[in-house]
Scaffold this active site. Sequence first.
Site, PDB file in Angstrom:
ATOM      1  N   ARG A   1       0.805  -1.222   0.000  1.00  0.00           N
ATOM      2  CA  ARG A   1       0.000   0.000   0.000  1.00  0.00           C
ATOM      3  C   ARG A   1       0.834   1.266   0.000  1.00  0.00           C
ATOM      4  NH1 ARG A   1      -3.447  -1.713   4.709  1.00  0.00           N
ATOM      5  NH2 ARG A   1      -3.165  -3.928   4.346  1.00  0.00           N
TER       6      ARG A   1
ATOM      7  N   GLU B   1       0.695  -5.961  12.876  1.00  0.00           N
ATOM      8  CA  GLU B   1      -0.477  -6.017  13.765  1.00  0.00           C
ATOM      9  C   GLU B   1      -1.197  -7.341  13.567  1.00  0.00           C
ATOM     10  OE1 GLU B   1      -3.587  -3.120  13.157  1.00  0.00           O
ATOM     11  OE2 GLU B   1      -4.480  -3.583  15.096  1.00  0.00           O
TER      12      GLU B   1
HETATM   13  P1  AMP Z   1       2.789  -2.796  11.444  1.00  0.00           P
HETATM   14  O1  AMP Z   1       4.003  -3.448  10.845  1.00  0.00           O
HETATM   15  O2  AMP Z   1       2.204  -3.569  12.581  1.00  0.00           O
HETATM   16  O3  AMP Z   1       3.046  -1.358  11.769  1.00  0.00           O
HETATM   17  O4  AMP Z   1       1.654  -2.873  10.342  1.00  0.00           O
HETATM   18  C1  AMP Z   1       1.656  -1.990   9.297  1.00  0.00           C
HETATM   19  C2  AMP Z   1       1.362  -2.683   8.001  1.00  0.00           C
HETATM   20  O5  AMP Z   1       0.265  -3.586   8.098  1.00  0.00           O
HETATM   21  C3  AMP Z   1       1.003  -1.665   6.981  1.00  0.00           C
HETATM   22  O6  AMP Z   1       1.701  -2.004   5.785  1.00  0.00           O
HETATM   23  C4  AMP Z   1      -0.485  -1.756   6.810  1.00  0.00           C
HETATM   24  O7  AMP Z   1      -0.752  -1.812   5.423  1.00  0.00           O
HETATM   25  C5  AMP Z   1      -0.908  -3.028   7.530  1.00  0.00           C
HETATM   26  N1  AMP Z   1      -1.843  -2.818   8.658  1.00  0.00           N
HETATM   27  C6  AMP Z   1      -1.621  -3.097   9.967  1.00  0.00           C
HETATM   28  N2  AMP Z   1      -2.686  -2.840  10.736  1.00  0.00           N
HETATM   29  C7  AMP Z   1      -3.631  -2.367   9.906  1.00  0.00           C
HETATM   30  C8  AMP Z   1      -4.987  -1.894  10.093  1.00  0.00           C
HETATM   31  N3  AMP Z   1      -5.579  -1.842  11.309  1.00  0.00           N
HETATM   32  N4  AMP Z   1      -5.656  -1.475   8.995  1.00  0.00           N
HETATM   33  C9  AMP Z   1      -5.079  -1.509   7.772  1.00  0.00           C
HETATM   34  N5  AMP Z   1      -3.831  -1.944   7.545  1.00  0.00           N
HETATM   35  C10 AMP Z   1      -3.097  -2.365   8.586  1.00  0.00           C
HETATM   36 MG    MG Z   2       0.986  -3.125   4.138  1.00  0.00          MG
END
Ligand code: AMP
Ligand code: MG
Length: 234
Positions: A81, A119
Amino acid sequence: ALVEITPYNYTLARNSPLHAQIQKAYRWYSPKFSPHDVPRFADVGSITENPLVMRSIRDFLVQRYKSFPQPPTHIMGFDARGFLFGPLIAVELGIPFVLMRKANKNAGVLIKSEPYEKEYKEVEPEVMTIRLGSIDKNSRVVLVDDVLATGGTALSGLQLAEASGATVLEVVSLLQLTFLKGVELSHSYRNGRYSKIPFFSFVDETALTDENCGDLLNYTGKRAISCSEALSKL
Ligand code: AMP
Ligand code: MG
């Protein structure tokens, strides 16, 4: 005007027009209507389907990075994204957009990050990569993604930039889920070697209000219907 949430972690003032514009457009979905088991899955499609919001995001970031005394030399986007926003900005600034991708998706000789978790956990922790030589010690980079959640993804990008000798000017995301303390993960990593890397998010979780929920109330059908079922409903 930017607000400092925690040291080196900035967001838009809640009363700014751009904050209001993004908040109005953003949709989140509950686990029932989302691809991942997280309480509020932020749908980037609600942003990309809105050209006025896309333009505002682009213009804001282009202006912002043009105004840096030492502007970025590269925009780097996280698979997948980050690829929606990075090139918008890079092409306007006339600088390269570099793909950060999972190891099995990238071409050439690669540098790989440590395994990271998000996440929503995948079966195996992922490894982020860039092509060796795509940035170097003279590079000043900005890292882009849609959401900063636990910060595992962002941290993988910081490792890749550091291992290339590049300077990270900023980590930018549309949305930061501040309660997951993702910025803290990077800032406290290995004795604080990234403690002064600035993070900027347009909005935080307060933008995902109950009114922003995209769920279809009372929908009891399957989440994905076949093309023939769709045809029969036309
Ligand atoms: P993190 O590595 O945990 O910071 O997660 C970030 C990545 O996971 C990003 O590339 C987002 O596209 C996706 N992501 C994580 N949590 C969400 C959420 N609640 N909604 C949408 N995308 C998320
Ligand atoms: Mg992502």
